[in-house]
Design an enzyme around this catalytic site. Structure first.
Site, PDB file in Angstrom:
ATOM      1  CG  ASN A 208      -0.233  -0.037   2.519  1.00  0.00           C
ATOM      2  OD1 ASN A 208       0.468   0.898   2.861  1.00  0.00           O
ATOM      3  ND2 ASN A 208      -0.374  -1.138   3.256  1.00  0.00           N
ATOM      4  CE  LYS A 286       8.290 -12.176 -13.695  1.00  0.00           C
ATOM      5  NZ  LYS A 286       9.016 -11.586 -14.789  1.00  0.00           N
ATOM      6  N   PRO A 314      -2.942 -11.451  10.612  1.00  0.00           N
ATOM      7  CG  PRO A 314      -0.899 -11.756  11.672  1.00  0.00           C
ATOM      8  CD  PRO A 314      -1.594 -11.976  10.369  1.00  0.00           C
ATOM      9  CG  ASP A 315      -6.284  -6.287  14.011  1.00  0.00           C
ATOM     10  OD1 ASP A 315      -5.466  -5.593  14.646  1.00  0.00           O
ATOM     11  OD2 ASP A 315      -7.291  -5.815  13.461  1.00  0.00           O
ATOM     12  CB  ILE A 316      -0.260  -6.313  14.988  1.00  0.00           C
ATOM     13  CG1 ILE A 316       0.195  -7.199  13.817  1.00  0.00           C
ATOM     14  CG2 ILE A 316       0.844  -6.220  16.023  1.00  0.00           C
ATOM     15  CD1 ILE A 316       1.209  -6.576  12.893  1.00  0.00           C
ATOM     16  CG  PHE A 334      -2.413   5.987  13.601  1.00  0.00           C
ATOM     17  CD1 PHE A 334      -1.830   5.743  14.832  1.00  0.00           C
ATOM     18  CD2 PHE A 334      -2.200   7.209  12.980  1.00  0.00           C
ATOM     19  CE1 PHE A 334      -1.034   6.708  15.443  1.00  0.00           C
ATOM     20  CE2 PHE A 334      -1.397   8.180  13.575  1.00  0.00           C
ATOM     21  CZ  PHE A 334      -0.818   7.935  14.807  1.00  0.00           C
ATOM     22  CE  LYS A 348     -10.818   0.567  11.695  1.00  0.00           C
ATOM     23  NZ  LYS A 348     -10.243   1.082  10.471  1.00  0.00           N
ATOM     24  CE  LYS A 352      -8.529  -2.733  14.019  1.00  0.00           C
ATOM     25  NZ  LYS A 352      -7.492  -3.243  13.132  1.00  0.00           N
TER      26      LYS A 352
HETATM   27  O1  C5P Z   1      -8.600  -2.211  10.696  1.00  0.00           O
HETATM   28  P1  C5P Z   1      -7.641  -1.159  10.263  1.00  0.00           P
HETATM   29  O2  C5P Z   1      -6.562  -1.680   9.363  1.00  0.00           O
HETATM   30  O3  C5P Z   1      -8.251   0.088   9.725  1.00  0.00           O
HETATM   31  O4  C5P Z   1      -6.943  -0.726  11.625  1.00  0.00           O
HETATM   32  C1  C5P Z   1      -5.935   0.220  11.661  1.00  0.00           C
HETATM   33  C2  C5P Z   1      -5.136   0.082  12.918  1.00  0.00           C
HETATM   34  O5  C5P Z   1      -4.929  -1.281  13.239  1.00  0.00           O
HETATM   35  C3  C5P Z   1      -3.758   0.668  12.780  1.00  0.00           C
HETATM   36  O6  C5P Z   1      -3.355   1.130  14.057  1.00  0.00           O
HETATM   37  C4  C5P Z   1      -2.935  -0.504  12.319  1.00  0.00           C
HETATM   38  O7  C5P Z   1      -1.566  -0.347  12.650  1.00  0.00           O
HETATM   39  C5  C5P Z   1      -3.564  -1.635  13.099  1.00  0.00           C
HETATM   40  N1  C5P Z   1      -3.543  -2.914  12.399  1.00  0.00           N
HETATM   41  C6  C5P Z   1      -2.763  -3.930  12.881  1.00  0.00           C
HETATM   42  N2  C5P Z   1      -2.766  -5.155  12.265  1.00  0.00           N
HETATM   43  C7  C5P Z   1      -3.526  -5.367  11.180  1.00  0.00           C
HETATM   44  C8  C5P Z   1      -4.334  -4.337  10.659  1.00  0.00           C
HETATM   45  C9  C5P Z   1      -4.292  -3.114  11.291  1.00  0.00           C
HETATM   46  O8  C5P Z   1      -2.059  -3.724  13.882  1.00  0.00           O
HETATM   47  N3  C5P Z   1      -3.521  -6.545  10.596  1.00  0.00           N
END
Ligand code: C5P
Length: 409
Positions: A208, A286, A314-316, A334, A348, A352
């Site tokens: 991105n 490739k 994974p959502d960190i 963020f 959010k 989260k």
């Molecule tokens: O769900 P979204 O991507 O909009 O959430 C944004 C926030 O979650 C940011 O703080 C980003 O660093 C964190 N994030 C994360 N792991 C992910 C997706 C987002 O820590 N897989």
């Protein structure tokens, strides 16, 4: 911060020692006193005469130099400076520091000092990537040692990769940051930054447009406030912050591991634009664009495309927020949104489980993504604050102030 301060500079025995001469010059230009210490091996690369001429100070070389012991013992030498800097920090010196061996003047000073220590590692890429060096470095970081670099690039040995010593300007900034004492002294903050790159095959990835500017600004503001910062960054274009422990990763999975390794922390600020998905099966070769001619016609006239199966990353942020035993006191996320910014940010924050969300509108027309400015809303339990448009550095400074209030108030 540099003027009037005293640095004990330990020069290790690596080819990068020549850059330490330039470092001494920079420090002197900034009004910093430099007490130089050289290892025996360092003298193979630069002469004590050049070092002392630039530093305007005699070079300390030998543990058993009785004149020194009478004049200034090694214990005293290790404590009379504001900061101990090791540049270049060779693999050998790093290993000796990690093991606490005191076999010469440099390692004895490093064991005896009660001052902060900043190292600028410099070594061959294989030595840098060797598991022993990673283990030693982890030990040093756990001990609170600060690092700057190494950088990636061509090496004197003809190889390419991470291991080049940070440039004198970077080391000077890192020294400046390390000398700052502030309200967050003794606090550890993890900052994530940049995009992640999720591989498709050996040459392609999903990514991105995140530049890493806001994350770098955040790390700089927190270290300026005195925090020890672990900066976990994806492949960003923004320069790395100085005086932080930098961990460079490519993918979301690697970022999660690096963040887990960095905990415990007093606060976590997750600025990274982590890719939501990764490719389930990464091709080892490739992927060729050649398609079977019989399959090439689709109703829309396009040739048959490539279908990638994506799986969620994974959502960190959620993981850190819900950690049963290692949740930092304040977790900040963020939220980059293109519509319904406030409503989505509020949702959010709840979903989260973080304490604050810094929300912003990243529609292309705002010029925020990749640009120098940001306009954010701070969403907390007690409501929404709209901040005026300002530089990313100023957003970071204000956020660092709020974190200081929350962590020390
Ligand atoms: O769900 P979204 O991507 O909009 O959430 C944004 C926030 O979650 C940011 O703080 C980003 O660093 C964190 N994030 C994360 N792991 C992910 C997706 C987002 O820590 N897989």
């Amino acid at each position: 911060m540099l003027a009037g301060r005293r640095i004990l500079l330990i020069i290790g025995g690596g080819i990068a020692a020549y850059k330490s001469l330039e470092l001494i010059r920079r420090l002197k230009e900034n009004g910093t006193e430099v007490l130089p210490v050289m290892t025996e091996a360092a003298e193979e690369f630069v002469t004590p005469l050049s070092v002392s001429a630039l530093a305007g100070h005699r070079v300390y070389r030998d543990l058993f130099d009785l004149v020194d012991e009478a004049e200034m013992g090694h214990i005293q030498l290790s404590r009379t400076s504001d900061l101990v800097v090791v540049a270049p920090a060779t693999a050998n010196l790093v290993a000796r520091m990690a093991n606490g061996t005191a076999t010469d003047l440099a390692s004895t000073i490093l064991l005896a000092t009660d001052k902060k220590v900043l190292i600028a590692p410099a070594m061959n890429v294989r030595m840098w990537n060797h598991p022993s060096t990673s283990r030693n470095l982890k030990t040093l970081l756990d001990d609170g040692v600060l690092t700057v670099g190494p950088n990636e690039g061509d090496m004197a040995c003809g190889e390419y990769g991470p291991g080049r010593m940070a440039e004198p300007d970077q080391i000077t900034s890192a020294i400046d940051a390390a000398l700052m004492s502030g309200p967050l002294n003794g606090k550890h903050v993890v900052v994530t930054s940049g995009p992640t790159h999720e591989p498709i095959d050996p040459v392609r990835y999903l990514g991105n447009r995140s530049s890493g500017n806001q994350g770098t600004a955040m790390a700089n503001a927190l270290s300026a406030a005195g925090a020890r910062v672990t900066f976990v960054t994806g492949p960003a274009t923004s320069p790395l912050p100085g005086g932080c422990h930098v961990v460079q990763v490519q993918t979301a999975v690697e970022m999660r591991e690096a963040v887990e390794d960095a905990l415990p922390a007093d606060a976590a600020v997750m600025v990274a634009a982590v890719a939501d998905w990764r490719v389930r099966r990464v091709s080892g070769a490739k992927i060729s664009k050649t398609v079977d001619p019989g399959e090439s016609a689709r109703p829309d006239g396009d040739k048959k495309g490539l279908e990638l199966e994506l799986v969620e990353n994974p959502d960190i942020l959620a993981m850190v927020s819900s950690s049963p035993d290692r949740r930092p006191r304040i977790v900040v996320g963020f939220a980059a949104e293109t519509h319904d910014v406030i409503e989505r940010a509020k949702a959010k924050r709840k979903r989260k489980g973080c304490d604050w969300i810094v929300a912003n509108d990243v529609n292309a027309s705002t010029g925020i993504m990749g640009g120098p400015e940001n306009q954010v809303m701070l969403v907390t339990e007690s409501g929404v604050e709209e901040w005026p448009r300002m530089s990313k550095a100023e957003v970071a400074r204000r956020l660092a102030e709020r974190l200081t209030e929350a962590l020390t108030g």
